[in-house]
Design an enzyme around this catalytic site. Structure first.
Site, short mmCIF file in Angstrom:
data_model
loop_
_atom_site.label_atom_id
_atom_site.label_comp_id
_atom_site.label_asym_id
_atom_site.label_seq_id
_atom_site.Cartn_x
_atom_site.Cartn_y
_atom_site.Cartn_z
N ASP A 111 -2.11 -2.71 11.58
CA ASP A 111 -2.15 -4.12 11.16
C ASP A 111 -1.22 -4.95 12.05
O ASP A 111 -1.37 -4.97 13.27
CB ASP A 111 -1.79 -4.18 9.68
CG ASP A 111 -2.10 -5.50 9.01
OD1 ASP A 111 -1.38 -6.47 9.27
OD2 ASP A 111 -3.04 -5.57 8.21
N ASP A 246 -12.24 -0.30 5.55
CA ASP A 246 -11.36 -1.47 5.60
C ASP A 246 -12.17 -2.71 5.97
O ASP A 246 -12.83 -2.75 7.01
CB ASP A 246 -10.27 -1.22 6.64
CG ASP A 246 -9.19 -2.27 6.66
OD1 ASP A 246 -9.26 -3.24 5.88
OD2 ASP A 246 -8.25 -2.12 7.48
N GLY A 272 -9.70 3.04 2.82
CA GLY A 272 -9.57 1.62 3.06
C GLY A 272 -8.42 1.26 3.98
O GLY A 272 -8.04 2.02 4.87
N HIS A 273 -7.84 0.09 3.73
CA HIS A 273 -6.82 -0.49 4.61
C HIS A 273 -5.57 0.39 4.67
O HIS A 273 -5.10 0.74 5.75
CB HIS A 273 -6.48 -1.89 4.10
CG HIS A 273 -5.60 -2.69 5.00
ND1 HIS A 273 -5.97 -3.04 6.28
CD2 HIS A 273 -4.37 -3.23 4.80
CE1 HIS A 273 -5.00 -3.75 6.85
NE2 HIS A 273 -4.02 -3.89 5.97
N PHE A 274 -5.04 0.75 3.51
CA PHE A 274 -3.82 1.55 3.46
C PHE A 274 -4.18 3.03 3.36
O PHE A 274 -3.98 3.69 2.34
CB PHE A 274 -2.93 1.11 2.30
CG PHE A 274 -2.20 -0.18 2.57
CD1 PHE A 274 -1.09 -0.19 3.40
CD2 PHE A 274 -2.62 -1.37 2.02
CE1 PHE A 274 -0.41 -1.38 3.67
CE2 PHE A 274 -1.96 -2.56 2.28
CZ PHE A 274 -0.84 -2.56 3.11
#
Length: 296
Positions: A111, A246, A272-274
């Site tokens: 990120d 994500d 997903g993202h994390f």
């Protein structure tokens, strides 16, 4: 008593370094003379996201995980008193590394940690010994989706209306969404994550800090050609571990790394993202094994 029972659990130190008047918080663990691994977090979290990975790596690596300006436990002066840009974030991380006597390091990019690391790489092209890429973008394909449309609108027109249109990204609903959306095992995600992150986002004035970062993210696409050239020229050993579900940094941003890198190990996960919250049992050993092979 068995050997396993007597094995020492790595100690993680929590420190603050005063860097020309700016107090930068960081977590540190592992042997001081071991190869260095720098962990760079993203939005809306802090080095807290690496709280479990740090001791996993600290048996044989010197791990450093700072909080970027305005995040976590680092200083967060008012946005009228400090310019919240990725240039300044990278400069402070470099100052920390210099203060600690670190000139060579592997880096985990995630990120916001990606544009921070790319600036470090472009400033000191030979410093980075290896890359772990975890939903960290370096290609236009990675931000060519619906999520980025209102942010790109703000880049093009810095009106108050366009700025205010992004405030929903700072709410508890969005923070929770980032941790839970697309996760194969949502029961593994501790609610402490979004509670801690939201408490820090909700600090007086932090909304303006984060909106400034959203605006400055628009400086990153212009750097992508130079970053890609650095990847092609320096060919750092690279491990890609990417949450394929994500919606912020989709898998479209993961695949282009294979265009530019030859020594690359590529893993796309049902997550997903994390990713580290959902797939720690799979991803942690991959990271440790990769670093052990590439750094020795």
């Amino acid at each position: 008593m068995t050997k396993a029972a007597t094995a020492a659990y790595p100690v993680v130190d929590h420190k603050v370094e005063n860097l020309d008047g700016f107090e930068l918080f960081y977590r540190e663990a592992g042997p001081a003379d071991a190869p260095v691994v720098l962990l760079l977090h993203g939005f809306p979290t802090s080095s807290h996201m690496f709280r479990n990975l740090i001791p996993f790596l600290a048996d044989r690596f010197h791990v450093i995980a700072p909080d970027l300006p305005g995040f976590g436990q680092s200083a967060a002066p008012d946005h009228t008193e400090f310019s919240y840009t990725f240039d300044n974030a990278a400069e402070l991380v470099q100052k920390l590394l210099t203060r600690l006597g670190i000139t060579r390091y592997a880096v985990n990019v995630f990120d916001y940690g990606a544009p921070t690391a790319w600036r470090l790489a472009l400033a000191t092209p030979d410093a980075i010994t290896a890359l772990i890429v975890q939903n960290g973008n370096a290609y236009d394909e990675g931000i060519d989706n619906d999520f980025w449309k209102p942010i790109k609108r703000y880049w093009a027109d810095r009106s108050q209306d366009n700025r205010d249109a992004l405030r929903h990204l700072l709410t508890i609903d969005t923070t929770t969404f980032q941790y839970t959306d697309g996760m194969a095992h949502p029961e593994r995600i501790s609610p402490d994550n979004w509670i801690v992150d939201q408490a820090l986002l909700d600090r007086l004035g932090n909304d303006e800090i984060q909106l400034d970062y959203f605006l400055d993210y628009g400086t990153n696409p212009g750097l992508y050609p130079a970053v890609q050239e650095w990847l092609r020229t320096k060919q750092p050993p690279t491990l890609v571990v990417w949450g394929g579900n994500d919606v912020i940094f989709p898998a479209a941003g993961a695949h282009p790394y294979r265009r530019d890198l030859t020594d690359i190990e590529f893993h796309l996960f049902d997550s997903g993202h994390f990713l580290l919250e959902d797939k720690a049992s799979e991803v942690f050993p991959l990271i440790h094994d990769f670093l052990a092979r590439k750094l020795g």
